[in-house]
Design an enzyme around this catalytic site. Structure first.
Site, PDB file in Angstrom:
ATOM      1  N   ASP A  87      -8.310  -4.017  14.159  1.00 52.70           N
ATOM      2  CA  ASP A  87      -6.956  -4.553  14.308  1.00 52.70           C
ATOM      3  C   ASP A  87      -5.782  -3.580  14.236  1.00 52.70           C
ATOM      4  OD1 ASP A  87      -8.494  -6.820  14.331  1.00 52.70           O
ATOM      5  OD2 ASP A  87      -7.636  -7.704  12.533  1.00 52.70           O
ATOM      6  N   GLU A 120     -15.070  -6.382   2.183  1.00 54.82           N
ATOM      7  CA  GLU A 120     -14.790  -6.325   3.621  1.00 54.82           C
ATOM      8  C   GLU A 120     -14.819  -4.879   4.129  1.00 54.82           C
ATOM      9  OE1 GLU A 120     -10.957  -7.970   4.504  1.00 54.82           O
ATOM     10  OE2 GLU A 120     -11.244  -7.927   6.682  1.00 54.82           O
TER      11      GLU A 120
HETATM   12  C1  DGY Z   1      -6.459 -10.884  10.675  1.00 51.23           C
HETATM   13  O1  DGY Z   1      -5.786 -11.878  10.449  1.00 51.23           O
HETATM   14  O2  DGY Z   1      -6.286  -9.777  10.157  1.00 51.23           O
HETATM   15  C2  DGY Z   1      -7.597 -11.026  11.593  1.00 51.23           C
HETATM   16  O3  DGY Z   1      -8.470  -9.981  11.530  1.00 51.23           O
HETATM   17  C3  DGY Z   1      -7.148 -11.250  12.994  1.00 51.23           C
HETATM   18  O4  DGY Z   1      -8.279 -11.481  13.735  1.00 51.23           O
END
Ligand code: DGY
Length: 436
Positions: free
Chosen positions: A170, A402
């Site tokens: 992201d 995560e």
């Molecule tokens: C977030 O909200 O960070 C998600 O990874 C978007 O997919």
């Protein structure tokens, strides 16, 4: 120790599995179904509860649009713990969207083909899983058809992503120069992610302005693919996304051959595959860096950085033997020092590297998982073993987080993982790694 971890991993998956037949990535931070998470999660379930693995795949495929598109988030239920939700995304603007399942109007990496194949390989009852595959493979094929028909405007065999959230990586530094070309408005909104996770581990407010602005532009055009290709300020050919598409093409070919018939689909997949592989090596391989890179289609320029995505083509059998040797050397030189866990998500020798912040440096188990299988396929068993043992060491040390700090020294100061805890794909892929 290993047995306890295995039980812990299964407990996490079982606990994150919802009554609706899908699994949330983790509580609080991600309360819905995410596309690429679902594929990895199904693999984990396949090792001990095939019914849940099938349910995971089916709930995602049920949310498919009639043009073959599969969204990145399916909002199965209401939740005010996440922003931006369905009211912001408004995927229903697209005339072919699925009106039964509220979702986003963007997608995520195409994991479903290789997930189906792995489920088949893991299955003890092959007849049962093959029956499930027969019922569902057509929907995955339609998804690939969607990509090649709508996401490849120059007919190169390389599909684009129009949003950084489509990449899965992201807030990678890869996108920083694209943000420089944009000047989005200052949005007023209430972040929810930073109520669950320390803000220093998440993207900045200004980064979110960019993310929302790209969605607004797509919405202005009812998520029309041709308009997005023409107007989106973010339009990138991503080696990670395309490698996963290629890996999934191959898996669909193999599965159709097991099922029999479907010669037209096999022929089409083989045609896509040949073109994609050739273009990939021609356009996304950077000789100077000795690595695969991203290409910015909007601004017509290569994005010359090395990230963990740069090595993902190994997973899909894309590099020649020589290219594989070169990119693995690049990886070991930059990412593989004795003071580091493999594999940081961004070039640790670069000034943009940040070992704590989301995709700007930390280790992610799903990228390690792909790397592990890719290295094995190319015969680099020792480095594969290190990727596996580094992953397991991190998970044992701090739990199923995560993401993780790649710097070993960091654990002398504090033993902790980052982002969401009890994270489903970290648990699921651990179950796969220890079973291999
Ligand atoms: C977030 O909200 O960070 C998600 O990874 C978007 O997919």
């Amino acid at each position: 120790m290993a047995t306890d971890l295995k039980k812990e991993a299964q407990d996490i998956l079982n606990d994150n599995f919802q009554a609706g037949g899908y699994t949330i990535p983790c509580k609080g931070l991600y309360p819905f179904q995410w596309k690429w998470d679902s594929g990895f999660i199904a693999l984990g379930f396949a090792h001990y509860d095939m019914e849940k693995a099938k349910a995971e795949m089916k709930t995602l495929l049920d949310a498919q649009w009639s043009n073959g598109f599969i969204p990145h988030i399916v909002f199965h239920q209401k939740s005010d713990s996440y922003f931006p939700g369905p009211d912001f995304h408004q995927a229903e603007l697209h005339p072919l969207s699925n009106k039964q399942y509220p979702s986003t109007g963007m997608t995520q990496p195409p994991v479903l083909g290789f997930t189906l194949e792995k489920m088949y390989k893991i299955a003890k009852d092959k007849t049962d899983v093959l029956h499930f595959i027969k019922e569902n493979i057509g929907r995955v094929y339609d998804n690939h058809n969607y990509f090649y028909k709508n996401r490849d405007p120059k007919n190169e065999g390389l599909v684009y992503i129009y949003h950084n959230w489509e990449s899965g990586t992201d807030n990678s530094p890869l996108w920083d120069d694209i943000w420089e070309t944009m000047n989005p408005p200052e949005y007023t909104f209430e972040r929810r992610d930073t109520t669950h996770v320390d803000a220093s581990q998440r993207p900045s407010k200004r980064e979110y302005d960019h993310y929302l602005h790209i969605i607004d532009i797509a919405k202005e055009h009812n998520y029309d693919d041709a308009k997005i290709a023409e107007l989106s300020p973010f339009l990138v050919q991503d080696p990670l996304f395309n490698a996963m598409l290629i890996k999934s093409n191959e898996a669909l070919i193999d599965l159709y051959k097991i099922i029999g018939g479907n010669e037209d689909k096999v022929a089409q997949l083989e045609q896509w595959q040949a073109k994609s592989m050739a273009s990939f090596n021609e356009k996304l391989y950077d000789n100077e860096l000795g690595a695969y890179i991203h290409y910015d289609l909007r601004n017509e320029r290569p994005i010359q950085f090395v990230s963990s995505s740069s090595f993902s083509p190994l997973f899909a059998g894309i590099p020649t033997k020589e290219q594989a040797a070169t990119i693995i050397k690049t990886m070991m030189d930059k990412f593989g020092g004795d003071d580091m866990y493999l594999c940081a998500s961004f070039d640790p020798t670069h000034e943009r590297f940040n070992p704590k912040k989301y995709w700007r440096g930390p280790v992610w188990i799903n990228l390690n998982w792909m790397l592990y299988y890719g290295l094995l396929d190319y015969g680099y068993d020792d480095i594969a073993a290190r990727v596996k043992s580094d992953s397991i060491e991190l998970l044992s040390k701090v739990g199923f987080y995560e993401y993780f700090n790649p710097m070993k020294a960091a654990y002398e100061v504090e033993q902790k993982g980052y982002g969401g805890g009890n994270f489903s794909w970290s648990a699921a892929l651990y179950l796969d790694l220890i079973n291999n």
